[in-house]
Design an enzyme around this catalytic site. Structure first.
Site, mmCIF file in Angstrom:
data_model
loop_
_atom_site.group_PDB
_atom_site.id
_atom_site.type_symbol
_atom_site.label_atom_id
_atom_site.label_comp_id
_atom_site.label_asym_id
_atom_site.label_seq_id
_atom_site.Cartn_x
_atom_site.Cartn_y
_atom_site.Cartn_z
ATOM 1 N N GLU A 109 50.802 -5.465 53.207
ATOM 2 C CA GLU A 109 50.774 -6.372 54.356
ATOM 3 C C GLU A 109 50.827 -7.842 53.972
ATOM 4 O OE1 GLU A 109 48.761 -2.479 54.965
ATOM 5 O OE2 GLU A 109 48.472 -4.084 53.506
ATOM 6 N N SER A 110 50.756 -8.207 52.705
ATOM 7 C CA SER A 110 50.926 -9.538 52.130
ATOM 8 C C SER A 110 50.045 -9.720 50.898
ATOM 9 C CB SER A 110 50.737 -10.677 53.132
ATOM 10 O OG SER A 110 51.267 -11.869 52.556
#
Length: 140
Positions: free
Chosen positions: A62-63
């Site tokens: 997700e990052s």
């Protein structure tokens, strides 16, 4: 207003200096924070500086989560950036603050990837500050 991602930027003051210089413990805390946020961990990279301090990143699907520590100042800077709706960056930030025994936490939140009618993207910035505690309250 729908954002693609949420970026939490936190300043943690008066942290435990011994923790801030312990590479293995910092890595454990950051991996734990990613799991606390319900993120999918992809990779980690951490480095201990001489004579002190640690920098590291946990790459998630997700990052990312990142940390930079200054044990001599009792200070840590963290970033938690997540995309999608399945993760909770605030829980990750709270987890790190508790584990580092931060006495003061100053947090900025940036909602990123907000499209306009022509599909250009921007961000919205807000700030939350908590003094004298390890639990961060998300701003409204």
């Amino acid at each position: 207003m729908k954002a693609i991602g949420c970026h939490i930027i936190a300043e943690l003051s008066h942290c435990n200096p011994k923790t801030l210089t312990d590479l293995a413990l910092i890595k454990d805390i950051m991996v734990g924070a990613a799991l606390e946020a319900k993120a999918e961990i992809k990779e980690t990279a951490f480095h201990r500086f001489t004579p002190q301090g640690v920098s590291g990143v946990v790459v998630i699907a997700e990052s990312h989560l990142s940390i930079h520590t200054w044990p001599e100042l009792g200070y840590a800077a963290i970033d938690v950036y997540t995309c999608g709706e399945s993760t909770d960056p605030w829980s990750a930030c709270n987890y790190v603050a508790r584990r580092l025994e931060a006495e003061d936490v100053s947090v900025s939140e940036v909602k990123r990837g907000i499209p306009n009618s022509r599909n250009y993207f921007s961000h919205v910035f807000s700030k939350t500050h908590l003094s004298g505690g390890r639990q961060i309250v998300q701003s409204a």
